[in-house]
Motif scaffolding. Structure first.
Motif, PDB file in Angstrom:
ATOM      1  N   LEU A 306       9.121  -0.173 -10.780  1.00 41.59           N
ATOM      2  CA  LEU A 306       8.531  -1.371 -11.392  1.00 41.59           C
ATOM      3  C   LEU A 306       9.522  -2.026 -12.347  1.00 41.59           C
ATOM      4  CD1 LEU A 306       4.831  -0.480 -12.280  1.00 41.59           C
ATOM      5  CD2 LEU A 306       5.843  -1.108 -10.098  1.00 41.59           C
ATOM      6  N   ALA A 307       9.459  -3.353 -12.428  1.00 41.52           N
ATOM      7  CA  ALA A 307      10.291  -4.082 -13.388  1.00 41.52           C
ATOM      8  C   ALA A 307       9.829  -3.706 -14.800  1.00 41.52           C
ATOM      9  CB  ALA A 307      10.137  -5.579 -13.167  1.00 41.52           C
ATOM     10  N   ASP A 308      10.746  -3.793 -15.749  1.00 41.52           N
ATOM     11  CA  ASP A 308      10.450  -3.416 -17.132  1.00 41.52           C
ATOM     12  C   ASP A 308       9.226  -4.167 -17.672  1.00 41.52           C
ATOM     13  OD1 ASP A 308      11.681  -1.791 -19.370  1.00 41.52           O
ATOM     14  OD2 ASP A 308      11.356  -3.734 -20.347  1.00 41.52           O
ATOM     15  N   ALA A 309       9.189  -5.475 -17.403  1.00 36.47           N
ATOM     16  CA  ALA A 309       8.088  -6.289 -17.930  1.00 36.47           C
ATOM     17  C   ALA A 309       6.752  -5.856 -17.323  1.00 36.47           C
ATOM     18  CB  ALA A 309       8.344  -7.759 -17.626  1.00 36.47           C
ATOM     19  N   TYR A 324      -4.318   1.698 -12.356  1.00 33.10           N
ATOM     20  CA  TYR A 324      -3.130   1.619 -11.503  1.00 33.10           C
ATOM     21  C   TYR A 324      -2.798   2.995 -10.917  1.00 33.10           C
ATOM     22  CZ  TYR A 324       1.955   1.596 -10.668  1.00 33.10           C
ATOM     23  OH  TYR A 324       3.204   1.771 -10.139  1.00 33.10           O
ATOM     24  N   ASP A 325      -2.775   4.014 -11.779  1.00 30.35           N
ATOM     25  CA  ASP A 325      -2.459   5.372 -11.309  1.00 30.35           C
ATOM     26  C   ASP A 325      -3.452   5.825 -10.235  1.00 30.35           C
ATOM     27  OD1 ASP A 325      -0.195   5.798 -12.806  1.00 30.35           O
ATOM     28  OD2 ASP A 325      -1.233   6.811 -14.456  1.00 30.35           O
ATOM     29  N   GLU A 326      -4.722   5.541 -10.459  1.00 29.99           N
ATOM     30  CA  GLU A 326      -5.746   5.939  -9.498  1.00 29.99           C
ATOM     31  C   GLU A 326      -5.564   5.200  -8.174  1.00 29.99           C
ATOM     32  OE1 GLU A 326      -8.250   8.244  -9.353  1.00 29.99           O
ATOM     33  OE2 GLU A 326      -7.143   8.996 -11.089  1.00 29.99           O
ATOM     34  N   ALA A 327      -5.250   3.896  -8.268  1.00 27.29           N
ATOM     35  CA  ALA A 327      -5.078   3.095  -7.050  1.00 27.29           C
ATOM     36  C   ALA A 327      -3.912   3.626  -6.217  1.00 27.29           C
ATOM     37  CB  ALA A 327      -4.864   1.626  -7.403  1.00 27.29           C
ATOM     38  N   LEU A 328      -2.859   4.079  -6.912  1.00 30.84           N
ATOM     39  CA  LEU A 328      -1.701   4.612  -6.172  1.00 30.84           C
ATOM     40  C   LEU A 328      -2.071   5.824  -5.325  1.00 30.84           C
ATOM     41  CD1 LEU A 328       1.524   4.497  -8.344  1.00 30.84           C
ATOM     42  CD2 LEU A 328       0.661   2.856  -6.691  1.00 30.84           C
ATOM     43  N   ASN A 332       0.098   4.493  -1.808  1.00 28.43           N
ATOM     44  CA  ASN A 332       1.260   4.778  -2.646  1.00 28.43           C
ATOM     45  C   ASN A 332       2.368   3.748  -2.469  1.00 28.43           C
ATOM     46  OD1 ASN A 332       2.911   6.029  -4.440  1.00 28.43           O
ATOM     47  ND2 ASN A 332       3.597   7.626  -3.023  1.00 28.43           N
ATOM     48  N   ASN A 333       2.076   2.529  -2.916  1.00 33.27           N
ATOM     49  CA  ASN A 333       3.089   1.475  -2.887  1.00 33.27           C
ATOM     50  C   ASN A 333       3.101   0.820  -4.278  1.00 33.27           C
ATOM     51  OD1 ASN A 333       4.623  -0.833  -2.527  1.00 33.27           O
ATOM     52  ND2 ASN A 333       3.952  -1.111  -0.406  1.00 33.27           N
ATOM     53  N   PRO A 334       3.852   1.429  -5.222  1.00 30.84           N
ATOM     54  CA  PRO A 334       3.782   1.012  -6.630  1.00 30.84           C
ATOM     55  C   PRO A 334       3.980  -0.490  -6.839  1.00 30.84           C
ATOM     56  CG  PRO A 334       5.118   2.980  -6.417  1.00 30.84           C
ATOM     57  CD  PRO A 334       4.806   2.537  -5.030  1.00 30.84           C
ATOM     58  N   LYS A 335       5.001  -1.038  -6.194  1.00 30.65           N
ATOM     59  CA  LYS A 335       5.302  -2.450  -6.445  1.00 30.65           C
ATOM     60  C   LYS A 335       4.166  -3.344  -5.982  1.00 30.65           C
ATOM     61  CE  LYS A 335      10.141  -3.430  -6.918  1.00 30.65           C
ATOM     62  NZ  LYS A 335      11.417  -3.637  -6.230  1.00 30.65           N
ATOM     63  N   SER A 336       3.663  -3.055  -4.795  1.00 30.26           N
ATOM     64  CA  SER A 336       2.605  -3.880  -4.238  1.00 30.26           C
ATOM     65  C   SER A 336       1.332  -3.791  -5.086  1.00 30.26           C
ATOM     66  CB  SER A 336       2.346  -3.426  -2.801  1.00 30.26           C
ATOM     67  OG  SER A 336       1.146  -3.967  -2.343  1.00 30.26           O
ATOM     68  N   VAL A 337       0.955  -2.567  -5.465  1.00 31.40           N
ATOM     69  CA  VAL A 337      -0.269  -2.394  -6.264  1.00 31.40           C
ATOM     70  C   VAL A 337      -0.102  -3.043  -7.640  1.00 31.40           C
ATOM     71  CG1 VAL A 337      -1.794  -0.699  -7.345  1.00 31.40           C
ATOM     72  CG2 VAL A 337      -0.962  -0.306  -5.019  1.00 31.40           C
ATOM     73  N   ALA A 338       1.070  -2.829  -8.253  1.00 29.35           N
ATOM     74  CA  ALA A 338       1.305  -3.401  -9.587  1.00 29.35           C
ATOM     75  C   ALA A 338       1.251  -4.927  -9.530  1.00 29.35           C
ATOM     76  CB  ALA A 338       2.653  -2.934 -10.135  1.00 29.35           C
ATOM     77  N   THR A 339       1.858  -5.505  -8.487  1.00 21.89           N
ATOM     78  CA  THR A 339       1.873  -6.965  -8.382  1.00 21.89           C
ATOM     79  C   THR A 339       0.459  -7.508  -8.199  1.00 21.89           C
ATOM     80  OG1 THR A 339       4.046  -6.815  -7.379  1.00 21.89           O
ATOM     81  CG2 THR A 339       2.903  -8.914  -7.150  1.00 21.89           C
ATOM     82  N   MET A 340      -0.320  -6.844  -7.364  1.00 28.09           N
ATOM     83  CA  MET A 340      -1.696  -7.306  -7.136  1.00 28.09           C
ATOM     84  C   MET A 340      -2.496  -7.214  -8.446  1.00 28.09           C
ATOM     85  SD  MET A 340      -3.661  -8.493  -4.615  1.00 28.09           S
ATOM     86  CE  MET A 340      -3.704  -7.838  -2.954  1.00 28.09           C
ATOM     87  N   ILE A 341      -2.245  -6.171  -9.233  1.00 26.70           N
ATOM     88  CA  ILE A 341      -2.953  -6.050 -10.514  1.00 26.70           C
ATOM     89  C   ILE A 341      -2.522  -7.165 -11.458  1.00 26.70           C
ATOM     90  CG2 ILE A 341      -3.156  -4.672 -12.637  1.00 26.70           C
ATOM     91  CD1 ILE A 341      -3.140  -2.158 -10.957  1.00 26.70           C
ATOM     92  N   MET A 372      -4.398  -3.699   3.043  1.00 26.16           N
ATOM     93  CA  MET A 372      -4.801  -4.689   4.059  1.00 26.16           C
ATOM     94  C   MET A 372      -3.932  -5.942   4.003  1.00 26.16           C
ATOM     95  SD  MET A 372      -8.911  -4.213   3.602  1.00 26.16           S
ATOM     96  CE  MET A 372      -9.389  -5.805   4.246  1.00 26.16           C
ATOM     97  N   ALA A 373      -3.552  -6.335   2.777  1.00 24.74           N
ATOM     98  CA  ALA A 373      -2.707  -7.521   2.641  1.00 24.74           C
ATOM     99  C   ALA A 373      -1.288  -7.223   3.127  1.00 24.74           C
ATOM    100  CB  ALA A 373      -2.677  -7.988   1.190  1.00 24.74           C
ATOM    101  N   ASP A 374      -0.823  -6.009   2.845  1.00 24.50           N
ATOM    102  CA  ASP A 374       0.547  -5.646   3.227  1.00 24.50           C
ATOM    103  C   ASP A 374       0.706  -5.459   4.733  1.00 24.50           C
ATOM    104  OD1 ASP A 374       1.361  -5.768   0.650  1.00 24.50           O
ATOM    105  OD2 ASP A 374       1.588  -3.606   0.343  1.00 24.50           O
TER     106      ASP A 374
END
Ligand code: ADP
Ligand code: MG
Ligand code: ZN
Length: 471
Positions: A306-309, A324-328, A332-341, A372-374
């Motif tokens: 993940l980016a620092d920000a 976020y941790d639970e969703a992973l 298990n796609n950190p960038k995708s889940v983080a971006t959607m959040i 589903m989006a990915d």
């Protein structure tokens, strides 16, 4: 001449115990004035304090969260002074033997050392009525447990002071020690500040600005006080060691009193409370109840890519980081889940005034939506709609997609038929494209998407359209 600012902070944090520290009155914020008081906390002569050990447990948690040494032995002392918000005319505090010492907090530029953390009781509140020219006392806050966190003078700027205070507030929230609501006064900050010529090692005379209750006012008060002290030194005058009040409305500090020394308070060991012993086993048991702290959590998120920000944004709210941790676990796609959040979920939460604690959507369902989006089950646009409906109805993303015909057709024969129809209906556009005008491609894309409806998969349409036009 250029001057260096030197700052040490004393942060008061109210502990999240249900009852007060030396009696069984409620420690909750607010309440009708003087309804949460008893002989013990209102200072009736002859009443004896009874220590609430829950406060010690939270103070130990705070110490562990702020990398302190926890002292097996600590004790209470009496700090004597008279003020109308303190009916006993003394405050019970830990002066000689605090419960925690020698900690630190890392901020982006450096390590800020913590000298000590001690337990003490809060005072009441005075309410000044400027119209009637009277002052009223509310004793509900008397005896609410506090910790005071005292730093070494390691801070060198307003920015560092704000970053440190925010980091302490977040760590205390994670540890469940304090809700750190600065606007309600459950976390407040005294700023000790001096200046010295740049390059000097000798600290100047300090002033202490009392009771700042927002990061913004900490920053402003420091900037103001720096200029005031600088102007004094440049005129050849001295800074007087004193206690100051910051007025947020006028943006200036005014003197409250000359700085008192420890001996003015006639500290002595509190005779009504026995010393406190905490065993190493008790400390370990408390340590085991702490969650992962924001700092290590941020490192973990950075290692996930993940980016620092983005990592900073997630850890700023423990409930959100937990989500976020639970969703992973489901996808298990950190960038995708983080971006959607961050891009979609936070925006919707802001719009509806929903906090992460109140979020009823299951992390597993959210994970499913990201997947589903990915994988192209639904388009990105449809995924946004689905999230909106999930928040409103708590339905499963797949059910929402099916009910609304959003599942994208990956069946190329269906797309081919549609493309053929569109090309046949728009011979002019086809000709223009072949003549070199690529502009019409978008038009043809749009027409095909419209024909196929919500199930249109743009990637497949684009590919088939290109193939047919290039023929
Ligand atoms: P006191 O007991 O008078 O409040 P302390 O030694 O406990 O004094 O220090 C209180 C706070 O003031 C600490 O946070 C400390 O880091 C800070 N401090 C001490 N000396 C200076 C200084 N010269 N300039 C800025 N801050 C200082
Ligand atoms: Mg002090
Ligand atoms: Zn009470």
């Amino acid at each position: 001449m250029n001057y260096q600012t030197v700052i040490g902070l004393e942060i008061h944090a109210e502990l999240l115990t249900r009852s007060k520290v030396f009696c069984s009155c409620s420690a909750e914020f607010g309440g009708e004035e003087n309804t949460r008081v008893c002989p013990r906390c209102s200072g009736a002569p002859g009443s004896l304090p009874l220590f609430n050990r829950g406060a010690a447990e939270l103070a130990v948690k705070a110490g562990l969260a702020l990398n302190c040494k926890i002292n097996n032995f600590s004790a209470f002392d009496r700090k004597n002074y008279f003020y109308p918000d303190l009916p006993k005319a003394y405050q019970i505090t830990q002066f000689f033997s605090p419960i925690c010492s020698d900690g630190y907090v890392n901020i982006s530029t450096k390590k800020i050392r913590i000298n000590r953390i001690h337990i003490e009781e809060d005072a009441g509140k005075l309410i000044h009525d400027d119209v009637k020219k009277i002052s009223l006392a509310d004793y509900n806050r008397c005896g609410v447990p506090l910790i005071e966190i005292v730093t070494e003078p390691d801070i060198r700027s307003a920015e560092e002071a704000k970053e440190f205070t925010a980091a302490v507030a977040l760590a205390l929230k994670y540890a469940g020690v304090c809700d750190a609501r600065m606007e309600q006064g459950s976390l407040r900050c005294d700023v000790n500040i001096s200046i010295m010529p740049e390059g000097s090692e000798v600290f100047g005379t300090r002033t202490e600005i009392k009771n700042l209750n927002s990061l913004r006012s900490i920053g402003r008060a420091i900037e103001y006080e720096y200029s005031r002290q600088k102007a004094l030194l440049e005129k050849g005058e001295r800074v007087i060691q004193q206690t100051l009040h910051w007025d947020d409305a006028t943006g200036v500090t005014t003197a409250l009193r000359s700085k008192e020394e420890a001996h003015d308070y006639r500290y002595f060991p509190e005779p009504d409370i026995p010393p406190m012993f905490i065993t190493d086993e008790e400390i370990s048991a408390i340590a085991a109840t702490l969650p992962e702290m924001p700092e290590s959590r941020k490192v973990r998120y950075s290692n996930q890519g993940l980016a620092d920000a983005d990592a900073t944004l997630l850890i700023a709210d423990k409930a959100l980081a937990d989500f976020y941790d639970e969703a992973l676990k489901g996808y298990n796609n950190p960038k995708s889940v983080a971006t959607m959040i961050i891009v979609e979920l936070l925006r919707r939460m802001n719009d509806s005034g929903l906090s992460a604690e109140e979020l009823a959507v299951l992390p597993a369902d959210f994970a499913e939506l990201c997947k589903m989006a990915d994988d192209g089950t639904v388009s990105r646009g449809a995924a946004k709609d689905i999230l909106k409906q999930m928040l409103e109805t708590l339905k499963k993303p797949m059910d929402i997609a099916a009910e609304n015909g959003m599942i994208m057709s990956n069946d190329s024969s269906e797309v081919e038929t549609a493309v053929d129809k569109i090309l046949a209906a728009n011979p002019k556009a086809v000709e223009e494209f072949k003549g070199g005008s690529t502009k019409v491609f978008g038009f043809l894309m749009g027409q095909t998407c419209r024909t196929l409806g919500k199930s249109a998969n743009p990637a497949i349409i684009k590919k088939i359209l290109e193939e047919k036009l290039m023929k």
